[in-house]
Design a protein around this motif. Structure first.
Motif, mmCIF file in Angstrom:
data_model
loop_
_atom_site.group_PDB
_atom_site.id
_atom_site.type_symbol
_atom_site.label_atom_id
_atom_site.label_comp_id
_atom_site.label_asym_id
_atom_site.label_seq_id
_atom_site.Cartn_x
_atom_site.Cartn_y
_atom_site.Cartn_z
ATOM 1 N N GLN A 93 40.322 18.076 77.125
ATOM 2 C CA GLN A 93 40.821 18.029 75.875
ATOM 3 C C GLN A 93 39.778 17.789 74.686
ATOM 4 N N VAL A 94 39.810 18.642 74.107
ATOM 5 C CA VAL A 94 38.665 18.476 73.067
ATOM 6 C C VAL A 94 39.210 17.439 71.968
ATOM 7 N N GLN A 95 38.106 16.438 71.572
ATOM 8 C CA GLN A 95 38.468 15.549 70.672
ATOM 9 C C GLN A 95 37.268 15.319 69.824
ATOM 10 N N ILE A 96 37.739 15.212 68.394
ATOM 11 C CA ILE A 96 36.728 15.336 67.312
ATOM 12 C C ILE A 96 37.148 13.958 66.397
ATOM 13 N N VAL A 97 36.156 13.136 66.478
ATOM 14 C CA VAL A 97 36.420 11.822 65.608
ATOM 15 C C VAL A 97 35.329 11.663 64.432
ATOM 16 N N GLU A 98 35.407 12.009 63.105
ATOM 17 C CA GLU A 98 34.785 11.722 61.999
ATOM 18 C C GLU A 98 34.463 10.228 61.722
ATOM 19 N N SER A 99 33.345 9.982 61.001
ATOM 20 C CA SER A 99 33.292 8.533 60.458
ATOM 21 C C SER A 99 32.086 8.739 59.319
ATOM 22 N N GLY A 100 32.052 7.438 58.595
ATOM 23 C CA GLY A 100 31.092 7.498 57.527
ATOM 24 C C GLY A 100 31.409 7.812 56.074
ATOM 25 N N GLY A 101 32.570 8.479 56.015
ATOM 26 C CA GLY A 101 33.225 8.641 54.505
ATOM 27 C C GLY A 101 33.186 7.310 53.702
ATOM 28 N N ASP A 102 32.966 7.818 52.342
ATOM 29 C CA ASP A 102 32.632 6.428 51.661
ATOM 30 C C ASP A 102 32.919 6.843 49.994
ATOM 31 N N SER A 103 32.706 6.043 49.275
ATOM 32 C CA SER A 103 32.669 6.119 47.717
ATOM 33 C C SER A 103 31.320 5.948 47.248
ATOM 34 N N VAL A 104 30.702 6.872 46.794
ATOM 35 C CA VAL A 104 29.427 6.686 46.109
ATOM 36 C C VAL A 104 29.348 7.187 44.798
ATOM 37 N N GLU A 105 28.163 6.758 43.919
ATOM 38 C CA GLU A 105 28.141 7.356 42.756
ATOM 39 C C GLU A 105 27.383 8.563 42.498
ATOM 40 N N SER A 106 27.518 9.500 41.644
ATOM 41 C CA SER A 106 26.931 10.615 41.321
ATOM 42 C C SER A 106 25.443 10.370 41.529
ATOM 43 N N GLY A 107 24.901 11.470 42.179
ATOM 44 C CA GLY A 107 23.414 11.168 42.413
ATOM 45 C C GLY A 107 23.012 10.511 43.947
ATOM 46 N N GLY A 108 23.965 9.902 44.326
ATOM 47 C CA GLY A 108 23.739 9.037 45.385
ATOM 48 C C GLY A 108 23.855 10.092 46.751
ATOM 49 N N SER A 109 23.615 9.320 47.860
ATOM 50 C CA SER A 109 23.671 10.023 49.236
ATOM 51 C C SER A 109 24.512 9.286 50.264
ATOM 52 N N LEU A 110 24.731 10.200 51.261
ATOM 53 C CA LEU A 110 25.772 9.579 52.304
ATOM 54 C C LEU A 110 25.616 10.357 53.506
ATOM 55 N N ARG A 111 25.711 9.970 54.447
ATOM 56 C CA ARG A 111 25.594 10.640 55.837
ATOM 57 C C ARG A 111 27.007 10.256 56.572
ATOM 58 N N ILE A 112 27.601 11.659 56.740
ATOM 59 C CA ILE A 112 28.882 11.374 57.561
ATOM 60 C C ILE A 112 28.550 11.946 59.189
ATOM 61 N N SER A 113 29.215 11.594 60.242
ATOM 62 C CA SER A 113 28.927 12.211 61.300
ATOM 63 C C SER A 113 30.109 12.199 62.142
ATOM 64 N N CYS A 114 30.188 12.941 63.154
ATOM 65 C CA CYS A 114 31.540 13.060 64.060
ATOM 66 C C CYS A 114 30.942 13.176 65.591
ATOM 67 N N ILE A 115 31.785 12.534 66.424
ATOM 68 C CA ILE A 115 31.639 12.698 67.728
ATOM 69 C C ILE A 115 32.545 14.098 68.569
ATOM 70 N N ILE A 116 32.099 14.994 69.114
ATOM 71 C CA ILE A 116 32.680 16.030 69.635
ATOM 72 C C ILE A 116 32.722 15.685 71.105
ATOM 73 N N THR A 117 33.835 15.498 71.895
ATOM 74 C CA THR A 117 33.755 15.299 73.378
ATOM 75 C C THR A 117 34.975 16.383 73.951
ATOM 76 N N GLY A 118 34.697 16.790 75.227
ATOM 77 C CA GLY A 118 35.865 17.656 75.924
ATOM 78 C C GLY A 118 35.479 19.169 75.927
ATOM 79 N N LEU A 119 34.294 19.584 75.259
ATOM 80 C CA LEU A 119 34.105 21.015 75.258
ATOM 81 C C LEU A 119 33.119 21.211 76.551
ATOM 82 N N THR A 120 33.561 22.206 77.147
ATOM 83 C CA THR A 120 32.727 22.723 78.471
ATOM 84 C C THR A 120 31.115 23.044 77.858
#
Length: 126
Positions: free
Chosen positions: A1-28
């Protein structure tokens, strides 16, 4: 079974930076297309960036070119989206998505994907 879990979302000011990520499991094991698709309130889902796992080819929608970078860590089964110079128009729920079929189709269109995560919220304040 494929599972996808995201993380890292946040509130930032214009011009700022952010990194979001996700773990993907269950794929052949094999070549797949992974990507990030976002949805702002009242708008349709919009493909942002995608990557073909076989050769690392990356694709971006025009509005994020030069600001966003998609990358993968195969050992950690993790997909990343580095977002720089964020703008208020980038405010959206960001979904990590995968194409589970073995073919060479990849791109930013939301129709490419058949597996989705629950999303992580990114809010950019001006």
């Amino acid at each position: 079974q494929v599972q996808i879990v995201e993380s890292g979302g946040d509130s930032v000011e214009s011009g700022g930076s952010l990194r979001i990520s996700c773990i993907i499991t269950g794929l052949t094991v094999g070549s797949h297309c992974f990507g990030w698709v976002r949805q702002a309130p009242g708008k349709e889902r919009e493909g942002v960036a995608s990557i073909y796992t076989d050769d690392g080819s990356a694709y971006y929608t025009d509005s994020v070119k030069g600001r966003f970078t998609i990358s993968q860590d195969k050992a950690k089964r993790t997909l990343y989206l580095q977002m720089n110079d964020l703008k208020s128009d980038d405010t959206a729920m960001y979904y990590c998505a995968a194409r589970s079929w073995f073919d060479s189709i990849c791109g930013t269109s939301r129709d490419v994907y058949n597996r989705w995560g629950q999303g992580t919220q990114v809010t950019v304040s001006s």
